[in-house]
Design a protein around this motif. Structure first.
Motif, mmCIF file in Angstrom:
data_model
loop_
_atom_site.group_PDB
_atom_site.id
_atom_site.type_symbol
_atom_site.label_atom_id
_atom_site.label_comp_id
_atom_site.label_asym_id
_atom_site.label_seq_id
_atom_site.Cartn_x
_atom_site.Cartn_y
_atom_site.Cartn_z
ATOM 1 N N ASP A 131 3.071 -7.957 -1.311
ATOM 2 C CA ASP A 131 2.822 -6.526 -1.192
ATOM 3 C C ASP A 131 2.376 -5.888 -2.503
ATOM 4 O OD1 ASP A 131 3.742 -6.929 1.343
ATOM 5 O OD2 ASP A 131 5.662 -5.911 1.065
ATOM 6 N N GLU A 133 0.750 -4.591 -5.877
ATOM 7 C CA GLU A 133 -0.640 -4.396 -6.288
ATOM 8 C C GLU A 133 -0.932 -5.209 -7.546
ATOM 9 O OE1 GLU A 133 -2.703 -2.760 -4.479
ATOM 10 O OE2 GLU A 133 -1.320 -1.756 -3.099
ATOM 11 N N HIS A 235 6.451 0.377 -6.952
ATOM 12 C CA HIS A 235 5.321 0.026 -6.102
ATOM 13 C C HIS A 235 5.105 1.109 -5.047
ATOM 14 C CE1 HIS A 235 2.779 -2.145 -3.258
ATOM 15 N NE2 HIS A 235 3.681 -1.903 -2.326
ATOM 16 N N ASP A 239 2.308 2.671 -7.585
ATOM 17 C CA ASP A 239 1.192 1.728 -7.450
ATOM 18 C C ASP A 239 0.423 1.940 -6.149
ATOM 19 O OD1 ASP A 239 2.452 0.861 -9.687
ATOM 20 O OD2 ASP A 239 3.087 -1.075 -8.889
ATOM 21 N N ARG A 240 1.138 1.899 -5.045
ATOM 22 C CA ARG A 240 0.489 2.016 -3.735
ATOM 23 C C ARG A 240 -0.194 3.369 -3.579
ATOM 24 N NH1 ARG A 240 4.594 0.729 0.850
ATOM 25 N NH2 ARG A 240 5.358 2.790 0.252
ATOM 26 N N GLU A 243 -3.452 3.355 -5.856
ATOM 27 C CA GLU A 243 -4.519 2.466 -5.403
ATOM 28 C C GLU A 243 -5.136 2.913 -4.079
ATOM 29 O OE1 GLU A 243 -5.898 -0.009 -6.998
ATOM 30 O OE2 GLU A 243 -4.564 0.128 -8.739
ATOM 31 N N HIS A 244 -4.326 3.465 -3.164
ATOM 32 C CA HIS A 244 -4.820 3.741 -1.821
ATOM 33 C C HIS A 244 -5.042 5.225 -1.526
ATOM 34 C CE1 HIS A 244 -4.226 -0.462 -0.771
ATOM 35 N NE2 HIS A 244 -3.020 -0.388 -1.322
#
Length: 438
Positions: A131, A133, A235, A239-240, A243-244
């Protein structure tokens, strides 16, 4: 230590199976993971546990635990799965922070607790590795601080420096919200055995000054499971999201590099950087975290051009990043030892020379050589030779100074000192890492 020297192949097979299932089902929350933990798994967890770490509150050492290793591990396994395991509190000590401002609390679990946490971490790690990144580097298999430094330098170079957000989370390991953590864990792990154990470790409390204190938030630094919990939490929190959700909305390019709770964000456009800077506090607040108002700042790190002043440097993982001319006259990003890290390293060298000056010269030489080689192994990057040479020279001077104070009868003159340094030479500075390798 029968059964602890070589990894059991069945453990690797199980780890690959967990990883494959996690990769195949990215949205699944796993309810049955603890069945992978058997006696062979516990032996492997013990093999991976540091044997020379400081003892916890029970004072138990690896030597005493190994006296009846199979029985001890079998009993620990039974208690973990039956729910009878009682997580002991961690022994808390304080170590000085970099720069000498304040101290950092470190928790020291018992040996058996470290083994138990390692066994659970071995289950969760292959699952969450599917999971995480690519921007996350801290405490992950096959990843290192130098890879994070290399990724950050590469991102800055491709954006001509850009705009860098130096993000500092206030007391992350002390203020991690348990309710948010449980929600984050629910996304992937609902195994009752594992979740109960994690809750027990969170609530175990700490022993400091002979008194036991219970926390309502945070996870102790120093425990085996804390780095993985920190990565899982950040995360989801950072992070998530970046990134998204953030990157698709940027007008230019952007990159995030994180090592545990140390985070840097790079943007090619100032507008993007300021927009993200404005919402970071709200984003982290959703997870019970706070930005440090003084240490979180935005740097104009664009490549110098014309008469524009040089941008100020910024620190990351003990390295100061700054613009300078290469040997060919081109602008490039170089790195040197951060000032606080250099001062801390020099203080440690001087303190050792002062406190151990009455030990044999050969013993002092061996220890100082190991300390210098360890420093070179991390800070020995291209363009940082001058800082390494300065530490080397000042360490030599400190050593000679305190050797000369072993006795009041005679001083160690420089001619004698030079002969001693020929016989016991300290390792000279050397570059270990280059930007291409990092």
């Amino acid at each position: 230590m029968a059964g602890t020297q070589e990894p059991d192949p069945t453990v690797s097979t199980k780890s690959r199976r967990i990883a494959e299932l996690a990769r195949r089902h990215p949205q699944r929350s796993f309810v049955s993971l603890a069945h992978h933990i058997d006696l062979a798994w516990m032996h492997e967890a013990y093999r991976r546990t540091r044997k020379d770490a400081a003892a916890g509150i029970d004072g138990q050492t690896a030597a005493s635990y190994e006296a009846d290793l199979d029985a001890n591990l079998a009993d620990l396994l039974e208690r973990l799965k039956s729910g009878r395991y009682q997580a002991p509190p961690v022994r808390r000590i304080h170590i000085p922070k970099a720069g000498g401002q304040g101290s950092r609390p470190i928790g020291i679990p018992t040996l058996e607790d470290r083994v138990a946490q390692r066994a659970i971490a071995m289950v969760l790690e292959p699952l969450y590795e599917q999971d995480f990144e690519a921007c996350s580097y801290g405490f992950r298999p096959g990843r290192s601080a130098h890879q994070a430094l290399g990724r950050l330098r590469q991102a800055c170079m491709t954006m001509d420096g850009g705009w860098v957000i130096e993000l500092d989370i206030r007391a992350f390991f002390d203020e991690l919200d348990w309710a948010c953590l449980r929600t984050v864990l629910d996304e992937r792990v609902r195994d009752g055995v594992i979740r109960r154990l994690i809750d027990k470790w969170l609530k175990a409390g700490v022993v400091e000054g002979g008194q036991r204190r219970y926390n309502t938030a945070g996870t102790p630094q120093g425990s085996v499971l804390s780095p993985l919990i920190a990565n899982v939490y950040l995360h989801a929190a950072l992070d998530r999201w970046f990134e998204h959700e953030v990157k698709p909305r940027l007008h230019g390019r952007g990159a995030l590099v994180r090592f545990a709770d140390d985070v840097r964000l790079v943007f090619s456009h100032e507008r993007d950087a300021r927009r993200v800077m404005a919402v970071l506090d709200k984003r982290l607040a959703r997870y019970g975290l706070r930005l440090h108002p003084e240490k979180t700042r935005l740097h104009d790190f664009r490549r110098p051009a014309g008469a524009r002043r040089r941008p100020t440097g910024f620190d990351f993982l003990g390295m100061t990043h700054y613009w300078a001319r290469s040997r060919k006259g081109r602008w490039t990003i170089k790195r040197r030892t951060a000032r606080d890290r250099f001062r801390r390293a020099l203080r440690a060298m001087t303190r050792y020379c002062r406190r151990n000056r009455h030990r044999s010269v050969a013993e002092q030489h061996e220890v100082l050589s190991r300390k210098l080689l360890g420093h070179y192994a991390y800070f020995g990057v291209t363009a940082n030779y001058a800082a390494l040479a300065r530490l080397y020279e000042q360490t030599r001077r400190a050593w000679i100074k305190w050797l000369g104070r072993r006795s009041q009868r005679g001083r160690l003159t420089w001619p004698r000192a030079e002969r001693l340094l020929v016989r016991f030479p300290l390792p000279p500075p050397r570059v270990v890492h280059s930007p291409r390798v990092a």
